[in-house]
Structures are given as C-alpha cells and as structure tokens.
Motif scaffolding. Structure first.
Motif, short mmCIF file in Angstrom:
data_model
loop_
_atom_site.label_atom_id
_atom_site.label_comp_id
_atom_site.label_asym_id
_atom_site.label_seq_id
_atom_site.Cartn_x
_atom_site.Cartn_y
_atom_site.Cartn_z
N GLY A 138 0.78 -1.23 0.00
CA GLY A 138 0.00 0.00 0.00
C GLY A 138 0.82 1.28 0.00
O GLY A 138 0.26 2.38 -0.02
N ILE A 139 2.14 1.16 0.00
CA ILE A 139 2.95 2.39 0.06
C ILE A 139 2.93 3.13 -1.27
O ILE A 139 2.78 2.53 -2.33
CB ILE A 139 4.40 2.06 0.50
CG1 ILE A 139 5.05 3.32 1.08
CG2 ILE A 139 5.24 1.55 -0.68
CD1 ILE A 139 6.06 3.02 2.14
N ARG A 140 3.03 4.47 -1.18
CA ARG A 140 3.02 5.30 -2.39
C ARG A 140 4.43 5.78 -2.69
O ARG A 140 5.20 6.00 -1.76
CB ARG A 140 2.14 6.53 -2.14
CG ARG A 140 0.72 6.17 -1.87
CD ARG A 140 0.01 7.27 -1.12
NE ARG A 140 -1.41 6.93 -1.04
CZ ARG A 140 -2.35 7.76 -0.64
NH1 ARG A 140 -2.04 8.98 -0.25
NH2 ARG A 140 -3.61 7.37 -0.60
N VAL A 141 4.72 5.95 -3.95
CA VAL A 141 6.07 6.42 -4.31
C VAL A 141 6.11 7.94 -4.20
O VAL A 141 5.33 8.64 -4.84
CB VAL A 141 6.44 5.98 -5.74
CG1 VAL A 141 7.81 6.51 -6.11
CG2 VAL A 141 6.41 4.47 -5.85
N THR A 142 7.02 8.43 -3.34
CA THR A 142 7.16 9.88 -3.17
C THR A 142 8.46 10.34 -3.80
O THR A 142 9.36 9.55 -4.06
CB THR A 142 7.17 10.27 -1.68
OG1 THR A 142 8.21 9.52 -1.04
CG2 THR A 142 5.85 9.98 -1.01
N CYS A 143 8.57 11.65 -3.99
CA CYS A 143 9.79 12.22 -4.56
C CYS A 143 10.90 12.19 -3.52
O CYS A 143 10.65 12.41 -2.34
CB CYS A 143 9.54 13.66 -5.02
SG CYS A 143 11.03 14.45 -5.64
N LYS A 144 12.11 11.95 -3.98
CA LYS A 144 13.23 11.91 -3.04
C LYS A 144 13.61 13.31 -2.56
O LYS A 144 14.22 13.47 -1.51
CB LYS A 144 14.44 11.24 -3.70
CG LYS A 144 14.19 9.77 -3.95
CD LYS A 144 15.45 9.03 -4.33
CE LYS A 144 15.18 7.53 -4.41
NZ LYS A 144 14.01 7.19 -5.28
N ASN A 145 13.27 14.33 -3.33
CA ASN A 145 13.64 15.70 -2.97
C ASN A 145 12.51 16.47 -2.31
O ASN A 145 12.74 17.51 -1.72
CB ASN A 145 14.04 16.50 -4.21
CG ASN A 145 15.11 15.80 -5.02
OD1 ASN A 145 15.95 15.13 -4.46
ND2 ASN A 145 15.04 15.95 -6.32
N CYS A 146 11.28 16.00 -2.49
CA CYS A 146 10.13 16.81 -2.10
C CYS A 146 9.14 15.96 -1.30
O CYS A 146 9.16 14.74 -1.38
CB CYS A 146 9.38 17.36 -3.32
SG CYS A 146 10.44 18.20 -4.50
N SER A 147 8.25 16.65 -0.59
CA SER A 147 7.20 15.93 0.11
C SER A 147 5.99 15.80 -0.81
O SER A 147 4.92 16.31 -0.53
CB SER A 147 6.82 16.69 1.38
OG SER A 147 6.42 18.01 1.03
N SER A 148 6.19 15.15 -1.95
CA SER A 148 5.07 15.02 -2.88
C SER A 148 5.13 13.65 -3.55
O SER A 148 6.16 13.00 -3.57
CB SER A 148 5.14 16.12 -3.94
OG SER A 148 6.38 16.05 -4.60
N TRP A 149 3.99 13.25 -4.10
CA TRP A 149 3.95 11.96 -4.79
C TRP A 149 4.51 12.09 -6.18
O TRP A 149 4.41 13.14 -6.81
CB TRP A 149 2.50 11.46 -4.88
CG TRP A 149 1.89 11.21 -3.55
CD1 TRP A 149 2.53 10.71 -2.44
CD2 TRP A 149 0.54 11.46 -3.17
NE1 TRP A 149 1.64 10.64 -1.40
CE2 TRP A 149 0.41 11.08 -1.82
CE3 TRP A 149 -0.57 11.94 -3.83
CZ2 TRP A 149 -0.79 11.19 -1.12
CZ3 TRP A 149 -1.76 12.05 -3.15
CH2 TRP A 149 -1.87 11.67 -1.81
N MET A 150 5.04 10.99 -6.67
CA MET A 150 5.51 10.96 -8.04
C MET A 150 4.32 10.66 -8.94
O MET A 150 3.53 9.75 -8.67
CB MET A 150 6.58 9.87 -8.21
CG MET A 150 7.87 10.14 -7.43
SD MET A 150 8.72 11.65 -7.95
CE MET A 150 9.57 11.08 -9.43
N VAL A 151 4.21 11.44 -10.03
CA VAL A 151 3.08 11.32 -10.93
C VAL A 151 3.45 10.40 -12.09
O VAL A 151 4.52 10.55 -12.68
CB VAL A 151 2.68 12.71 -11.45
CG1 VAL A 151 1.53 12.61 -12.45
CG2 VAL A 151 2.32 13.62 -10.29
N LEU A 152 2.56 9.48 -12.41
CA LEU A 152 2.84 8.55 -13.51
C LEU A 152 2.48 9.20 -14.85
O LEU A 152 1.38 9.70 -15.04
CB LEU A 152 2.01 7.27 -13.31
CG LEU A 152 2.10 6.23 -14.43
CD1 LEU A 152 3.52 5.72 -14.62
CD2 LEU A 152 1.15 5.07 -14.16
N HIS A 153 3.45 9.17 -15.77
CA HIS A 153 3.22 9.64 -17.14
C HIS A 153 3.38 8.45 -18.06
O HIS A 153 4.45 7.86 -18.15
CB HIS A 153 4.22 10.75 -17.51
CG HIS A 153 3.90 12.06 -16.88
ND1 HIS A 153 3.40 13.13 -17.58
CD2 HIS A 153 3.97 12.47 -15.59
CE1 HIS A 153 3.19 14.14 -16.77
NE2 HIS A 153 3.53 13.78 -15.55
#
Ligand code: ADP
Ligand code: ZN
Length: 660
Positions: free
Chosen positions: A376-391
């Motif tokens: 259930g874990i979400r992939v977050t950005c290594k530099n930011c407190s945000s989720w990585m968006v799938l393109h």
C-alpha cells in the motif's frame, strides 16, 4: 550624509542592492534621470539607469568610477521608475532586483554587430474593421473612453461571450487614435495565439508580444520597439508591466481573477495590483476584465474604488450552458474508469450530432500517484514531500514540483514485492485512454502543458473541427472560443475543494465556471456535466443555479468574518534549509522575537504545505494584520532577527495567494 552634486547614482539590475555612485565628468552629454548608461562594475561592464543626480557614498572621488557611456535610447520614463521603487518597498526586495524585471533582455544594450536589419513594426489601424457595439457594450465603451488620459480602474464584468473583448478593442482603438500605446495582459501564453489573430482581424496588423517563449532576437527587438514607442499594442505576460513604454494610455488585465497573475517565485508580486499602480502612475485607465471577478476586485467595486461595467448577456442571443451535477455516489463509473453513465450517454449523443466535447480534469499525466498493491505504500519524490506522478507517454514517474524524473521501480522499497506498483486515480492521459476505448473512431487529443509542442496545432484543429473530443487541464479553461463545442464534462468536480487554502472555494468556482463557459458559445446551446461525490457543496450548488453573485457574497462575508484579505492584510514567511533540526531551532528563535503589537496575529511556525522541496525543508509563518495597518515596516524589523547565512533561505510573500 551629504550628497555630492558632481556625482550620479546609477541603479544596476542586480538583486543585491540599491543605486551606486558614479562620476560623469568625462561624458560630453548631460545626463538625465532615466538615461541608460554603461558603467564598470566589479571587473565587468554593467548597464543601468540614471537613478538620481548627486551621490551619497562617502568614498573619496578617486574611488568612484566613471560612467563609460550614455546609451542611445530614450530614457526610462518616470512612471516606470516610480513603479520600481514602489514595488521594492511593497515586496521588501532590493530595488536593483526589481529593475532586473525591466531589463532582463540580453543584447539590447550591445551595439549592433554588422548589418542588423531594423525590424518594421507596422502601425495598427483603428479604422481597419471596427465592431458595431450593442447598446450595453457601447455604454461600457463610452465610460472607458471618457476617462482616457486620467487614472481610473474599471471592472468589466460580463459573462463569457458577452463581448468584453470587443469592448476593450474599441477602447484600444481610441488610444491608438490618440497616438498612445496600450497593453493587454493575458494569464497564459497559450491564449496569445487566438488573441493575436483577433487583434489582426480588427486592426490589420499583428500585435507585439512579450512573454518567455520569444527568441532572444524577438525579445530584443520588441523591447526596443516598446521603448521607442513604435510598438503601439502589446500583448504580454506579467513581466510586460515592466516594459519601458513611452506613452502608455491603457492597461487591460483580462481574466483578472486568474491565480497565475501572482508571481510565486523570486520577487513575488501580483500583476493585477502592479497593473493598477502602473496605470495610476501613467495617468491612464486600467481595465480589469472577468466573468468571475476575484473577491478582492468585487469588494473594491462595491466600495466604489473601482467602477463596475456590466455586460449581462451573451452576444447575439447565445444562451448560457445548462449545468447538471452527476452524483458519483449514485451513478458511479465502472471500476477503474472515470466517466459516469450519464456523461457517457451525453458524449455518444454529441458525437452522433457531429458536435465537439471537452473533458476537463486538472491533472497532468496518467495517474497522480502509484502504489504498491502488496503493502500500500506510495512512491514519493526523493527531494520533495510530494507523490511521483505517472506519465504513460514515456512510462516515467515525475515530480511536478522539482521536475525529478525516474523509471517505475521494479521492486517496492518498503516490502520488496516485485512488479506490484499500480496507478491510482486519473490524470488526463488515463481519461484519454478511456475515451479511445469507448469511442475508437473518435478524433481525440490531450491538451496540457506536457503536450506543449502540439498545443498550438491542437487548438487550431479544435477550432477547425478536426477534433471531436479533447481532454484537457486548466490550459483549456481560459478564454478560448470554439463554436462547435457544445458539451463539457468535468471529470472531478471535487478536485480543489479540499485543502486549507482560504481561496480554495473561490478558485474552484472560477475554474469550473470558466470551463463551463467553453460550452455552446455560438448558435448551438451547451451542456455541462459536473461529476462529484459531494454535489451538495455550496460551490457546486452555486454553479448549478448559475448564482455567481450569491456565491461571491457568501465568500465575501466569510472573508470578512475571518479578517482575511481584502479585510485584512496577509504575509507569509517561508524559511527553508537543508538541515531539518537547525531549521526548527531557527524557527523557534524567530518565533520568540515576533513583534508584540496589538492587532497583529502570527501563526506558525508550521510545516509549509510542501514541507520539503528540492531537498530543502520548509517552515511557514503567516502574519495577519487589520487592513488599515501597514505590514512592511513591522516585517522588516522582525526579519532582522534572522541569522544571516546562506544556509537559510528566506522567502517573504506579501499577499500570498496560495499556501505552498
Ligand atoms: P468575451 O470576451 O466576453 O468572452 P467576445 O468578445 O469574445 O466575448 O465575444 C463573443 C463572440 O461574439 C465573439 O465571436 C465576438 O466576435 C462576437 N461579438 C461580440 N460582440 C460583438 C459585436 N458587437 N459585433 C460583432 N460580433 C460580436
Ligand atoms: Zn520533487
């Protein structure tokens, strides 16, 4: 400090400081305020503006360098110089940094190398193709015309398609007849193309453009043309407010409510407010244009500070679109799909009728996040407190905040499961996939800033009816006019309603209202479907009833009760550093030195909405004062308590528009 009369102060476009003293006795010509000059600075040559006659430095003459030359250009006008000083004071930024906004053009000061062909800027012809205005349009136009040559701010308030553009074009014609220059600000570069075409149809020649996508040569020539007064009509982004006009007779801010008028990085200023100030300094009228005015502007109009002008109906009897809310709790789409049965039926019908559909979702990419189906874990950005968006277009994960790009991880870093990552939620690419699956023969395109290369082409195709369905982000919401577009589907009407931002409701209302306005602008009536899990929300109910004024009054009352702008003043201070513990310490000390003044409220320190950005931790303070109190002197005194070190980044945002 005594001034030395044989010295000249020159302001350089450098973020660090104010004007510097120079000597001018070697020049053959007399210097005047606003003259552009070349001077030695550090070990290089800089170009700047004569800011004052008489120096203030205590250095002996021998230490004061000489101005190298006066450039062959008309001087920077007094209004612009005052604007720069005003904005520096208002934003608490060094005045040199503000000058940089006006001089960020390479090569304008370099002498032409070889044979540089002079570009020709043809004069727009106000008599080329004048419109015949309706009575309501004519009376709005008359009110504006009567103020030319004096300062006054208007709110041109009219539903989409009511002819606001026609009205301000006629005001531009008046300015041109009087030999003046006019400036039109648009919130989005993507809008300039259609506006350029309309302007050319009305005035016979294209406008002069000012935005970040020009080539260096275009920038230089356009800057010079404005400066020499040859560019008579300019369409620009925010930074066009700092062009050195010779005779600026009118400023128009179209879609005045648009959040992108606020510059959020670096020097944070609101282009609407700067436009009003520049118009005041130029003794020219300023026209704020919108179908959904901002709360600030509406309050100013109600207080009599701005003059409201109304265009109540669409031109030529085009009707306002019919809005329906789709309750997703009752009529959900199939699993892992996003279009509800009523919206699907409407699209099918619209395709059969040969009319165009816009599906709106303000989310770039394929899915806003991916999660591991095992843990259930979400992939977050290594530099930011945000989720990585799938393109999906290149099968990448992207951070929309820092631009980081990576491949979809094979293995979950949390539980080690392999190939278990799955997309969660929709972005425009995913909705487009659903469209293609449901209506394989349809001509479809995605319009978003990730598809910028094809954007202009696709907008043209849409206008020429070479597309049946477009799936787009807010890029599409603004200003465009497509005669055969009769159906708008808002995929996620709840997006934007959550969150602690005090402007969330206002912004969502404006955006959805604007998107709805894309439907049925010509002879054909329009339909709008808004999908939502909370159709009872006041924003959606107001859209359903078409009750803009009721909604605005409610917002205004809430802001007043909370002491929020425009009933109070707000500033945000963001402190950022790469060392987390140290940052907290700095914040604690800073909080202790907070001013104890009656009426001043200070919230924080608290983690900023983006608590980490590009590897830096971010903490936020919010300062609130009553509207009659000035924020800047108090802030300035308080900010002196911060440690002066490069390790700490300090961002002061006066009138923050959103809480990042
Ligand atoms: P708005 O800026 O309020 O959205 P526009 O100025 O784009 O409205 O007008 C909508 C449409 O109606 C445009 O195609 C425009 O050319 C047309 N229109 C509006 N007023 C007039 C007029 N007085 N004469 C001719 N066409 C008009
Ligand atoms: Zn990031």
């Amino acid at each position: 400090m005594s001034t030395k009369t044989d010295r000249i102060q020159v302001l350089l476009p450098l973020p660090a400081g104010g004007p510097y003293d120079y000597r001018s006795e070697n020049l053959s010509e007399q210097l005047h305020m606003g003259d552009y000059v070349a001077v030695p600075f550090a070990n290089r040559m800089e170009h700047g503006v004569v800011w004052a006659v008489g120096g203030v430095s205590n250095l002996p003459d021998a230490k004061i360098k000489k101005i190298t030359e006066k450039l062959d250009l008309p001087p920077m006008g007094e209004a612009l110089r005052h604007l720069i000083v005003w904005l520096a004071d208002y934003t608490l930024q060094p005045v040199g940094g503000i000058l940089n906004l006006a001089l960020s053009v390479s090569d304008v000061f370099k002498p032409a190398k070889g044979k540089r062909k002079a570009w020709v800027f043809e004069k727009p012809n106000p008599e080329h193709a004048p419109a015949v205005l309706t009575p309501a349009q004519a009376s709005a136009h008359k009110a504006i015309t009567e103020t030319l040559g004096t300062f006054q701010t208007f709110l041109l308030d009219g539903v989409t398609g009511s002819g606001k553009t026609e009205v301000y074009f006629e005001a531009v014609a008046d300015v041109l007849r009087a030999g003046g220059q006019a400036l039109l600000l648009l919130p989005e570069i993507a809008l300039t193309q259609q506006m350029t075409q309309r302007f050319a149809e009305r005035f016979g020649v294209p406008p002069v453009l000012w935005h970040s996508h020009l080539t260096p040569a275009q920038r230089r020539e356009n800057w010079l043309a404005v400066q020499r007064g040859e560019a008579r009509f300019v369409i620009g982004a925010r930074s066009a407010l700092f062009l050195s006009f010779q005779k600026l007779g009118l400023i128009i801010v179209d879609e005045e409510h648009d959040a992108s008028y606020k510059q959020d990085d670096g020097i944070t200023y609101h282009a609407r407010d700067v436009a009003v100030m520049r118009a005041k300094l130029e003794s020219a009228p300023c026209l704020l244009v919108s179908a959904t005015p901002s709360v600030e502007t509406m309050v100013n109009a109600q207080r009599g500070k701005y003059t409201p002008l109304h265009l109540p109906v669409r031109y030529a009897g085009a009707r306002m679109p019919h809005v329906q809310l789709v309750d997703l709790r009752v009529l959900p789409p199939p699993r892992q799909q996003w279009l509800s049965p009523p919206l699907r039926d409407a699209i099918t019908k619209n395709l059969t009728n040969g009319e165009q559909t816009l599906l709106f979702l303000n989310r770039r990419g394929y899915a806003p996040l991916i999660l591991c189906r095992a843990c259930g874990i979400r992939v977050t950005c290594k530099n930011c407190s945000s989720w990585m968006v799938l393109h999906k277009s290149d099968n990448s994960l992207r951070c929309h905040h820092c631009g980081r790009k990576e491949l979809i991880p094979k293995k979950c870093t949390n539980c080690g499961a392999e190939d278990k990552f799955a997309p969660s939620g929709p972005g425009v690419e995913r909705v487009a996939e659903e469209v293609t699956a449901l209506w394989p023969a349809t001509r479809m395109a995605i319009l978003s800033s990730d598809h910028e290369k094809e954007l202009a082409e696709n907008l043209q195709k849409l206008a020429d009816h070479e597309l049946d369905i477009v799936v787009g982000t807010q890029l599409l919401a603004k200003g465009h006019h497509f005669p055969n577009l009769t159906l708008v589907g808002v995929v996620d009407g709840d997006l934007g309603l959550q969150g602690a931002d005090p402007r969330a409701s206002e912004r969502t209302y404006q955006l959805l209202h604007q998107v709805s306005g894309r439907a049925g602008r010509a002879e054909l009536p329009g339909e709008v479907f808004i999908q939502s899990h909370q159709p009872e929300h006041p924003v959606l109910q107001a859209l359903l009833r078409g009750d803009r004024d009721g909604f605005l009054q409610m917002e205004i009352a809430q802001r007043q009760a909370a002491g929020l702008p425009p009933f109070g003043r707000l500033a945000a201070i963001i402190l950022a550093a790469s060392k987390e513990e140290w940052l907290y310490e700095v914040c604690r000390d800073f909080a202790r030195s907070a001013p104890q003044i009656k009426g001043v409220r200070i919230l924080g320190p608290a983690p900023a909405t983006l608590s980490k950005l590009r590897g830096q931790y971010r903490m936020r303070f919010i300062v609130m004062v009553p509207s009659q109190m000035k924020l800047q002197p108090m802030l300035q005194a308080w900010l002196r308590h911060l440690p002066k070190t490069r390790a700490l980044r300090v961002q002061v945002d006066i009138d923050p528009q959103q809480f990042n």
